[in-house]
Motif scaffolding. Structure first.
Motif, short mmCIF file in Angstrom:
data_model
loop_
_atom_site.label_atom_id
_atom_site.label_comp_id
_atom_site.label_asym_id
_atom_site.label_seq_id
_atom_site.Cartn_x
_atom_site.Cartn_y
_atom_site.Cartn_z
N SER A 1 -2.59 -4.02 15.21
CA SER A 1 -2.61 -4.17 13.76
C SER A 1 -2.40 -5.57 13.19
O SER A 1 -2.45 -5.75 11.99
CB SER A 1 -1.52 -3.28 13.18
OG SER A 1 -0.29 -3.75 13.64
N ASN A 2 -2.17 -6.57 13.99
CA ASN A 2 -1.52 -7.75 13.45
C ASN A 2 -2.28 -8.77 12.61
O ASN A 2 -1.67 -9.53 11.89
CB ASN A 2 -0.79 -8.48 14.59
CG ASN A 2 0.68 -8.09 14.57
OD1 ASN A 2 1.21 -7.87 13.49
ND2 ASN A 2 1.28 -7.98 15.72
N SER A 3 -3.59 -8.80 12.66
CA SER A 3 -4.31 -9.92 12.07
C SER A 3 -4.69 -9.74 10.59
O SER A 3 -5.29 -10.60 10.00
CB SER A 3 -5.56 -10.19 12.88
OG SER A 3 -6.32 -9.01 12.88
N ARG A 4 -4.37 -8.60 9.99
CA ARG A 4 -4.87 -8.37 8.65
C ARG A 4 -4.10 -9.13 7.56
O ARG A 4 -2.99 -9.62 7.76
CB ARG A 4 -4.84 -6.88 8.33
CG ARG A 4 -3.45 -6.31 8.36
CD ARG A 4 -3.43 -4.90 7.86
NE ARG A 4 -3.74 -3.95 8.92
CZ ARG A 4 -3.48 -2.65 8.82
NH1 ARG A 4 -2.92 -2.16 7.75
NH2 ARG A 4 -3.78 -1.83 9.80
N GLU A 5 -4.74 -9.21 6.40
CA GLU A 5 -4.10 -9.83 5.24
C GLU A 5 -3.00 -8.89 4.74
O GLU A 5 -3.18 -7.68 4.76
CB GLU A 5 -5.18 -9.97 4.16
CG GLU A 5 -4.79 -10.80 2.98
CD GLU A 5 -5.71 -10.50 1.80
OE1 GLU A 5 -5.24 -10.67 0.68
OE2 GLU A 5 -6.85 -10.08 2.04
N LYS A 6 -1.85 -9.45 4.33
CA LYS A 6 -0.76 -8.58 3.88
C LYS A 6 -0.09 -9.16 2.64
O LYS A 6 0.04 -10.37 2.51
CB LYS A 6 0.29 -8.43 5.00
CG LYS A 6 -0.17 -7.57 6.16
CD LYS A 6 0.88 -7.51 7.25
CE LYS A 6 0.81 -8.72 8.12
NZ LYS A 6 1.89 -8.88 9.05
N ILE A 7 0.36 -8.27 1.78
CA ILE A 7 1.04 -8.67 0.55
C ILE A 7 2.42 -9.28 0.92
O ILE A 7 3.06 -8.82 1.85
CB ILE A 7 1.20 -7.46 -0.40
CG1 ILE A 7 1.93 -7.79 -1.70
CG2 ILE A 7 1.88 -6.29 0.26
CD1 ILE A 7 1.09 -8.40 -2.74
N GLU A 8 2.84 -10.28 0.14
CA GLU A 8 4.16 -10.89 0.39
C GLU A 8 5.28 -9.96 -0.10
O GLU A 8 5.15 -9.27 -1.11
CB GLU A 8 4.27 -12.23 -0.34
CG GLU A 8 3.40 -13.32 0.24
CD GLU A 8 3.72 -13.65 1.70
OE1 GLU A 8 4.91 -13.76 2.04
OE2 GLU A 8 2.77 -13.80 2.49
N MET A 9 6.42 -10.01 0.59
CA MET A 9 7.58 -9.19 0.26
C MET A 9 8.03 -9.41 -1.20
O MET A 9 8.43 -8.47 -1.88
CB MET A 9 8.71 -9.54 1.21
CG MET A 9 9.89 -8.62 1.16
SD MET A 9 9.45 -6.96 1.67
CE MET A 9 10.78 -6.53 2.74
N SER A 10 7.96 -10.67 -1.67
CA SER A 10 8.48 -10.95 -3.01
C SER A 10 7.62 -10.32 -4.11
O SER A 10 8.06 -10.20 -5.25
CB SER A 10 8.59 -12.45 -3.22
OG SER A 10 7.38 -13.08 -2.89
N TYR A 11 6.38 -9.92 -3.79
CA TYR A 11 5.54 -9.24 -4.78
C TYR A 11 5.77 -7.74 -4.79
O TYR A 11 5.53 -7.05 -5.76
CB TYR A 11 4.05 -9.48 -4.49
CG TYR A 11 3.58 -10.83 -4.94
CD1 TYR A 11 3.00 -11.00 -6.20
CD2 TYR A 11 3.74 -11.94 -4.13
CE1 TYR A 11 2.61 -12.24 -6.62
CE2 TYR A 11 3.34 -13.18 -4.55
CZ TYR A 11 2.78 -13.33 -5.79
OH TYR A 11 2.39 -14.56 -6.22
N ILE A 12 6.20 -7.24 -3.63
CA ILE A 12 6.22 -5.79 -3.45
C ILE A 12 7.63 -5.26 -3.31
O ILE A 12 7.90 -4.09 -3.56
CB ILE A 12 5.31 -5.43 -2.26
CG1 ILE A 12 4.86 -4.00 -2.29
CG2 ILE A 12 5.97 -5.75 -0.95
CD1 ILE A 12 3.80 -3.68 -1.28
N GLY A 13 8.56 -6.13 -2.89
CA GLY A 13 9.98 -5.78 -2.99
C GLY A 13 10.58 -4.90 -1.93
O GLY A 13 11.66 -4.34 -2.12
N GLY A 14 9.91 -4.72 -0.80
CA GLY A 14 10.54 -3.99 0.33
C GLY A 14 10.27 -2.51 0.33
O GLY A 14 9.60 -1.97 -0.51
#
Ligand code: SAM
Ligand code: SF4
Ligand code: SF4
Length: 338
Positions: free
Chosen positions: A325-338
Protein backbone atom coordinates in the motif's frame (compact mmCIF):
# COMPACT_ATOMS: atom_id res chain seq x y z
CA UNK A 1 -34.09 9.89 -3.37
CA UNK A 2 -33.23 6.17 -3.53
CA UNK A 3 -32.79 4.03 -0.45
CA UNK A 4 -30.12 5.41 1.89
CA UNK A 5 -27.40 2.83 2.57
CA UNK A 6 -25.54 3.19 5.84
CA UNK A 7 -23.18 0.25 5.45
CA UNK A 8 -20.16 0.33 3.19
CA UNK A 9 -19.01 -2.14 0.57
CA UNK A 10 -17.45 -4.28 3.31
CA UNK A 11 -20.63 -4.11 5.38
CA UNK A 12 -19.30 -1.72 8.04
CA UNK A 13 -21.86 0.63 9.59
CA UNK A 14 -21.25 4.35 9.93
CA UNK A 15 -20.96 5.14 13.65
CA UNK A 16 -18.53 7.90 14.42
CA UNK A 17 -17.39 11.13 12.90
CA UNK A 18 -14.20 13.09 13.35
CA UNK A 19 -14.34 16.73 12.36
CA UNK A 20 -11.18 18.76 11.82
CA UNK A 21 -12.16 22.37 12.47
CA UNK A 22 -8.86 24.03 11.52
CA UNK A 23 -5.59 23.08 9.81
CA UNK A 24 -3.41 25.50 11.83
CA UNK A 25 -1.51 24.58 14.96
CA UNK A 26 0.62 26.27 17.61
CA UNK A 27 2.90 23.19 17.59
CA UNK A 28 5.02 21.61 14.89
CA UNK A 29 5.21 18.04 16.17
CA UNK A 30 7.86 16.36 14.11
CA UNK A 31 5.72 13.27 13.41
CA UNK A 32 2.74 15.36 12.29
CA UNK A 33 3.66 18.84 10.98
CA UNK A 34 7.44 18.93 10.48
CA UNK A 35 8.65 22.54 10.88
CA UNK A 36 10.74 22.39 7.67
CA UNK A 37 7.54 21.90 5.67
CA UNK A 38 5.01 23.75 7.85
CA UNK A 39 7.30 26.80 8.14
CA UNK A 40 6.43 30.39 9.05
CA UNK A 41 5.35 31.19 5.48
CA UNK A 42 3.29 28.04 4.96
CA UNK A 43 -0.05 28.85 3.38
CA UNK A 44 -2.75 27.49 5.63
CA UNK A 45 -6.36 27.47 4.49
CA UNK A 46 -7.99 30.88 4.24
CA UNK A 47 -10.87 31.33 6.67
CA UNK A 48 -13.58 31.13 3.99
CA UNK A 49 -12.36 27.64 3.03
CA UNK A 50 -13.23 26.31 6.49
CA UNK A 51 -16.75 25.03 7.04
CA UNK A 52 -18.65 27.47 9.25
CA UNK A 53 -20.17 26.21 12.51
CA UNK A 54 -23.62 26.37 10.95
CA UNK A 55 -22.38 24.27 8.02
CA UNK A 56 -20.75 21.76 10.37
CA UNK A 57 -24.01 21.50 12.33
CA UNK A 58 -25.94 20.84 9.12
CA UNK A 59 -23.54 18.12 8.00
CA UNK A 60 -23.42 16.56 11.50
CA UNK A 61 -27.23 16.41 11.57
CA UNK A 62 -27.20 14.39 8.37
CA UNK A 63 -24.42 12.12 9.61
CA UNK A 64 -26.49 11.52 12.75
CA UNK A 65 -29.48 10.55 10.59
CA UNK A 66 -27.19 8.06 8.86
CA UNK A 67 -26.13 6.42 12.14
CA UNK A 68 -23.38 8.53 13.70
CA UNK A 69 -23.62 8.73 17.51
CA UNK A 70 -20.20 10.07 18.44
CA UNK A 71 -18.40 13.16 17.22
CA UNK A 72 -14.83 14.15 17.97
CA UNK A 73 -13.50 17.62 17.19
CA UNK A 74 -9.88 17.84 16.15
CA UNK A 75 -7.44 19.77 13.95
CA UNK A 76 -4.68 21.12 13.60
CA UNK A 77 -5.23 22.52 17.05
CA UNK A 78 -9.02 22.80 17.45
CA UNK A 79 -8.79 25.33 20.29
CA UNK A 80 -7.24 27.80 17.85
CA UNK A 81 -10.64 28.02 16.17
CA UNK A 82 -12.54 30.98 17.57
CA UNK A 83 -15.50 30.25 19.88
CA UNK A 84 -15.18 26.47 19.75
CA UNK A 85 -17.59 26.06 22.69
CA UNK A 86 -20.28 27.58 20.45
CA UNK A 87 -19.81 24.65 18.04
CA UNK A 88 -19.90 22.14 20.90
CA UNK A 89 -23.17 23.68 22.07
CA UNK A 90 -24.69 23.15 18.63
CA UNK A 91 -23.42 19.58 18.20
CA UNK A 92 -24.61 18.25 21.56
CA UNK A 93 -28.13 19.30 20.58
CA UNK A 94 -28.11 17.33 17.31
CA UNK A 95 -30.65 14.53 17.56
CA UNK A 96 -28.96 11.12 17.80
CA UNK A 97 -25.57 12.44 18.95
CA UNK A 98 -24.75 10.89 22.33
CA UNK A 99 -21.20 12.06 22.77
CA UNK A 100 -19.08 15.01 21.67
CA UNK A 101 -15.35 14.86 22.47
CA UNK A 102 -12.22 16.84 21.65
CA UNK A 103 -8.60 16.04 20.87
CA UNK A 104 -6.17 18.81 21.76
CA UNK A 105 -2.56 19.48 22.64
CA UNK A 106 -3.95 20.95 25.87
CA UNK A 107 -2.19 24.31 25.86
CA UNK A 108 -5.42 26.34 25.69
CA UNK A 109 -7.42 24.20 28.10
CA UNK A 110 -6.76 26.48 31.10
CA UNK A 111 -8.60 29.14 29.11
CA UNK A 112 -11.44 27.04 27.66
CA UNK A 113 -11.99 23.88 29.73
CA UNK A 114 -14.84 25.23 31.88
CA UNK A 115 -16.59 26.85 28.93
CA UNK A 116 -16.32 23.63 26.93
CA UNK A 117 -17.78 21.61 29.78
CA UNK A 118 -20.65 24.06 30.18
CA UNK A 119 -21.27 23.82 26.44
CA UNK A 120 -21.76 20.04 26.82
CA UNK A 121 -18.36 18.55 26.06
CA UNK A 122 -17.89 15.27 27.91
CA UNK A 123 -14.41 14.12 27.19
CA UNK A 124 -11.06 15.37 26.07
CA UNK A 125 -8.01 13.58 24.72
CA UNK A 126 -4.85 15.50 25.51
CA UNK A 127 -1.66 14.74 23.61
CA UNK A 128 1.57 14.46 25.57
CA UNK A 129 4.52 12.48 24.25
CA UNK A 130 7.09 13.10 26.97
CA UNK A 131 7.44 14.27 30.54
CA UNK A 132 11.03 15.26 29.87
CA UNK A 133 10.94 18.98 29.23
CA UNK A 134 13.83 19.19 26.76
CA UNK A 135 12.58 16.23 24.77
CA UNK A 136 9.04 17.59 24.71
CA UNK A 137 10.31 20.95 23.45
CA UNK A 138 12.18 19.17 20.68
CA UNK A 139 9.19 17.01 19.70
CA UNK A 140 6.71 19.89 19.48
CA UNK A 141 9.16 21.93 17.42
CA UNK A 142 8.15 25.15 19.17
CA UNK A 143 10.12 24.88 22.39
CA UNK A 144 6.95 24.61 24.50
CA UNK A 145 7.65 22.98 27.86
CA UNK A 146 5.55 20.22 29.45
CA UNK A 147 4.17 22.64 32.10
CA UNK A 148 1.77 24.18 29.54
CA UNK A 149 0.20 20.80 28.83
CA UNK A 150 0.21 19.67 32.46
CA UNK A 151 -1.70 22.85 33.33
CA UNK A 152 -4.16 21.93 30.59
CA UNK A 153 -4.65 18.48 32.12
CA UNK A 154 -5.29 20.05 35.53
CA UNK A 155 -7.79 22.49 34.02
CA UNK A 156 -9.68 19.67 32.29
CA UNK A 157 -9.81 17.75 35.57
CA UNK A 158 -11.06 20.77 37.51
CA UNK A 159 -13.74 21.37 34.88
CA UNK A 160 -14.96 17.78 35.33
CA UNK A 161 -14.10 16.55 31.83
CA UNK A 162 -13.24 12.89 31.22
CA UNK A 163 -9.56 12.73 30.23
CA UNK A 164 -7.43 10.43 28.13
CA UNK A 165 -3.78 11.12 27.39
CA UNK A 166 -2.47 10.32 23.89
CA UNK A 167 1.19 9.45 23.53
CA UNK A 168 2.67 8.78 20.10
CA UNK A 169 5.67 6.49 20.46
CA UNK A 170 8.48 6.73 17.92
CA UNK A 171 11.58 4.58 18.06
CA UNK A 172 14.75 6.52 18.86
CA UNK A 173 12.72 9.49 20.01
CA UNK A 174 10.65 8.86 23.11
CA UNK A 175 10.52 5.18 24.01
CA UNK A 176 12.33 5.99 27.27
CA UNK A 177 9.22 7.98 28.22
CA UNK A 178 6.89 4.96 28.13
CA UNK A 179 7.40 4.06 31.80
CA UNK A 180 7.51 7.63 33.21
CA UNK A 181 4.30 8.46 31.34
CA UNK A 182 2.65 5.26 32.58
CA UNK A 183 3.64 6.04 36.19
CA UNK A 184 2.47 9.66 35.90
CA UNK A 185 -0.92 8.67 34.46
CA UNK A 186 -1.50 5.72 36.80
CA UNK A 187 -0.80 7.87 39.87
CA UNK A 188 -3.45 10.34 38.69
CA UNK A 189 -5.92 7.73 37.39
CA UNK A 190 -5.57 9.06 33.85
CA UNK A 191 -6.21 6.69 30.96
CA UNK A 192 -3.04 6.67 28.81
CA UNK A 193 -3.21 5.60 25.18
CA UNK A 194 -0.05 4.64 23.35
CA UNK A 195 -0.32 5.36 19.64
CA UNK A 196 1.92 3.59 17.17
CA UNK A 197 3.71 6.10 14.92
CA UNK A 198 1.69 6.06 11.71
CA UNK A 199 2.43 6.75 8.05
CA UNK A 200 -0.23 9.44 7.78
CA UNK A 201 0.48 12.00 5.06
CA UNK A 202 3.73 12.15 3.17
CA UNK A 203 5.80 14.73 5.09
CA UNK A 204 6.75 13.03 8.35
CA UNK A 205 9.46 10.74 6.95
CA UNK A 206 7.74 7.62 8.30
CA UNK A 207 9.62 4.33 8.11
CA UNK A 208 8.53 0.99 9.50
CA UNK A 209 11.80 0.98 11.51
CA UNK A 210 10.47 3.96 13.51
CA UNK A 211 7.47 2.05 14.78
CA UNK A 212 7.36 0.62 18.27
CA UNK A 213 4.56 -1.91 18.28
CA UNK A 214 1.99 -2.48 20.98
CA UNK A 215 3.73 -5.78 21.72
CA UNK A 216 7.01 -4.00 22.50
CA UNK A 217 5.30 -1.29 24.55
CA UNK A 218 3.40 -3.91 26.53
CA UNK A 219 6.65 -5.78 27.20
CA UNK A 220 8.21 -2.57 28.58
CA UNK A 221 5.14 -1.90 30.77
CA UNK A 222 5.12 -5.45 32.08
CA UNK A 223 8.63 -4.95 33.47
CA UNK A 224 7.00 -2.76 36.09
CA UNK A 225 3.26 -3.42 36.11
CA UNK A 226 0.83 -6.31 36.01
CA UNK A 227 -1.80 -5.75 33.35
CA UNK A 228 -4.95 -7.57 32.31
CA UNK A 229 -6.72 -7.22 28.97
CA UNK A 230 -10.23 -5.69 28.96
CA UNK A 231 -12.91 -6.84 26.48
CA UNK A 232 -13.97 -4.29 23.84
CA UNK A 233 -17.04 -2.41 25.00
CA UNK A 234 -18.59 -1.94 21.54
CA UNK A 235 -18.16 -2.97 17.89
CA UNK A 236 -15.48 -0.88 16.23
CA UNK A 237 -13.69 0.15 19.44
CA UNK A 238 -10.31 1.28 18.19
CA UNK A 239 -8.14 1.06 21.31
CA UNK A 240 -7.05 -2.27 22.75
CA UNK A 241 -7.51 -1.77 26.46
CA UNK A 242 -5.77 -3.15 29.54
CA UNK A 243 -6.24 -2.51 33.23
CA UNK A 244 -3.56 -2.40 35.95
CA UNK A 245 -4.16 -5.29 38.37
CA UNK A 246 -3.72 -3.13 41.44
CA UNK A 247 -5.91 -0.20 40.36
CA UNK A 248 -8.91 0.69 38.22
CA UNK A 249 -6.84 2.75 35.80
CA UNK A 250 -6.80 1.65 32.17
CA UNK A 251 -4.16 1.87 29.52
CA UNK A 252 -4.87 1.58 25.78
CA UNK A 253 -3.08 0.99 22.50
CA UNK A 254 -3.84 2.26 19.03
CA UNK A 255 -2.28 -0.40 16.85
CA UNK A 256 -3.02 0.76 13.35
CA UNK A 257 0.41 -0.36 12.16
CA UNK A 258 1.02 -3.65 13.97
CA UNK A 259 -2.57 -4.97 14.13
CA UNK A 260 -4.95 -3.42 11.67
CA UNK A 261 -8.62 -3.04 12.49
CA UNK A 262 -10.06 -2.12 9.08
CA UNK A 263 -12.76 -4.80 9.22
CA UNK A 264 -14.48 -2.89 12.05
CA UNK A 265 -13.70 0.66 10.90
CA UNK A 266 -16.88 2.69 11.39
CA UNK A 267 -15.38 6.18 11.27
CA UNK A 268 -15.80 8.97 8.74
CA UNK A 269 -13.66 12.10 8.78
CA UNK A 270 -14.31 15.63 7.61
CA UNK A 271 -11.25 17.69 6.81
CA UNK A 272 -10.87 21.34 7.74
CA UNK A 273 -11.79 22.33 4.18
CA UNK A 274 -15.01 20.35 4.09
CA UNK A 275 -14.09 17.08 2.41
CA UNK A 276 -15.15 13.65 3.58
CA UNK A 277 -12.36 11.11 3.95
CA UNK A 278 -13.43 7.53 4.45
CA UNK A 279 -9.92 6.47 5.52
CA UNK A 280 -7.11 8.15 7.43
CA UNK A 281 -4.65 7.04 4.78
CA UNK A 282 -6.33 8.18 1.61
CA UNK A 283 -5.52 11.11 -0.64
CA UNK A 284 -9.03 11.24 -2.03
CA UNK A 285 -11.46 13.46 -0.22
CA UNK A 286 -15.06 13.92 -1.33
CA UNK A 287 -15.93 17.59 -1.47
CA UNK A 288 -19.17 18.24 0.38
CA UNK A 289 -18.59 21.93 1.05
CA UNK A 290 -19.61 22.77 -2.49
CA UNK A 291 -22.85 20.79 -2.02
CA UNK A 292 -23.50 22.44 1.36
CA UNK A 293 -22.93 25.87 -0.20
CA UNK A 294 -25.10 25.14 -3.26
CA UNK A 295 -28.88 25.23 -3.27
CA UNK A 296 -29.02 21.43 -2.97
CA UNK A 297 -31.70 20.19 -0.58
CA UNK A 298 -30.91 18.37 2.65
CA UNK A 299 -32.17 15.16 1.05
CA UNK A 300 -29.70 15.59 -1.79
CA UNK A 301 -26.85 16.23 0.64
CA UNK A 302 -27.86 13.17 2.64
CA UNK A 303 -27.96 11.01 -0.49
CA UNK A 304 -24.49 12.26 -1.51
CA UNK A 305 -23.00 11.46 1.92
CA UNK A 306 -24.71 8.06 2.07
CA UNK A 307 -23.33 7.20 -1.36
CA UNK A 308 -19.79 8.15 -0.34
CA UNK A 309 -20.02 5.79 2.65
CA UNK A 310 -21.76 3.04 0.71
CA UNK A 311 -19.13 3.06 -2.05
CA UNK A 312 -16.23 2.89 0.39
CA UNK A 313 -13.99 -0.16 0.46
CA UNK A 314 -10.96 1.23 2.34
CA UNK A 315 -8.66 -1.14 4.17
CA UNK A 316 -5.32 0.62 4.02
CA UNK A 317 -3.81 -0.81 7.22
CA UNK A 318 -4.80 -4.33 6.21
CA UNK A 319 -3.08 -3.71 2.88
CA UNK A 320 -0.01 -2.22 4.58
CA UNK A 321 0.27 -5.39 6.65
CA UNK A 322 0.16 -7.38 3.42
CA UNK A 323 2.90 -5.12 2.02
CA UNK A 324 0.90 -3.58 -0.82
CA UNK A 325 0.00 0.00 0.00
CA UNK A 326 2.79 2.47 0.51
CA UNK A 327 3.25 4.66 -2.55
CA UNK A 328 -0.10 6.42 -2.75
CA UNK A 329 -0.89 10.08 -2.13
CA UNK A 330 -2.21 10.66 1.40
CA UNK A 331 -3.87 13.51 3.27
CA UNK A 332 -1.78 15.19 5.99
CA UNK A 333 -2.69 14.53 9.64
CA UNK A 334 -3.14 18.26 10.35
CA UNK A 335 -5.98 18.44 7.77
CA UNK A 336 -7.79 15.37 8.95
CA UNK A 337 -6.97 15.26 12.65
CA UNK A 338 -6.30 11.59 13.39
N1 SAM B 1 -3.57 19.07 17.86
C1 SAM B 1 -4.35 18.12 18.53
C2 SAM B 1 -3.49 17.14 19.27
O1 SAM B 1 -2.29 17.07 19.04
O2 SAM B 1 -4.05 16.41 20.10
C3 SAM B 1 -5.35 17.41 17.65
C4 SAM B 1 -4.89 16.97 16.29
S1 SAM B 1 -3.63 15.72 16.25
C5 SAM B 1 -3.40 15.53 14.53
C6 SAM B 1 -4.56 14.28 16.73
C7 SAM B 1 -3.74 13.13 17.26
O3 SAM B 1 -2.97 12.59 16.21
C8 SAM B 1 -2.77 13.49 18.37
O4 SAM B 1 -2.95 12.65 19.48
C9 SAM B 1 -1.42 13.24 17.75
O5 SAM B 1 -0.47 12.85 18.69
C10 SAM B 1 -1.74 12.16 16.73
N2 SAM B 1 -0.78 12.05 15.65
C11 SAM B 1 -0.32 13.04 14.85
N3 SAM B 1 0.54 12.55 13.93
C12 SAM B 1 0.64 11.21 14.16
C13 SAM B 1 1.36 10.15 13.55
N4 SAM B 1 2.16 10.34 12.52
N5 SAM B 1 1.19 8.90 14.04
C14 SAM B 1 0.37 8.68 15.08
N6 SAM B 1 -0.36 9.63 15.69
C15 SAM B 1 -0.21 10.89 15.24
FE1 SF4 C 1 -0.37 20.16 16.15
FE2 SF4 C 1 -1.55 18.06 17.16
FE3 SF4 C 1 -0.14 17.82 14.92
FE4 SF4 C 1 1.13 18.28 17.18
S1 SF4 C 1 -0.07 16.47 16.68
S2 SF4 C 1 1.47 19.37 15.25
S3 SF4 C 1 -0.29 19.54 18.29
S4 SF4 C 1 -1.97 18.97 15.16
FE1 SF4 D 1 -10.19 2.62 8.81
FE2 SF4 D 1 -8.46 3.26 6.90
FE3 SF4 D 1 -7.61 2.97 9.41
FE4 SF4 D 1 -8.38 0.83 7.97
S1 SF4 D 1 -6.65 2.15 7.56
S2 SF4 D 1 -8.93 1.29 10.11
S3 SF4 D 1 -10.06 1.71 6.76
S4 SF4 D 1 -9.03 4.52 8.68
Amino acid sequence: MGQVKTKDALNRPLRDLRISVIDRCNFRCQYCMPAEIFHDHFQFLPRNELLTYEEIEKVATIFAELGVEKIRLTGGEPLLRKDLPRLVEKLVKVSGIKDVALTTNGVYLPKYAKELKTAGLKRVNISLDSLDDELFKKINGRGVGTASVLRGIEAAKEAGLGIKINMVVKKGLNEDQILPMAVYCKERDLHLRFIEFMDVGTTNGWKMDHVISMKEILRILQEKFELEPVDPSYFGEVAKRYIYRDSKTEVGFITSVSQSFCSSCTRARISADGKIYTCLFTGKGHDIKSIVRSDASEEELKAAIAKIWHDRSDRYSDERMMGSSNSREKIEMSYIGG
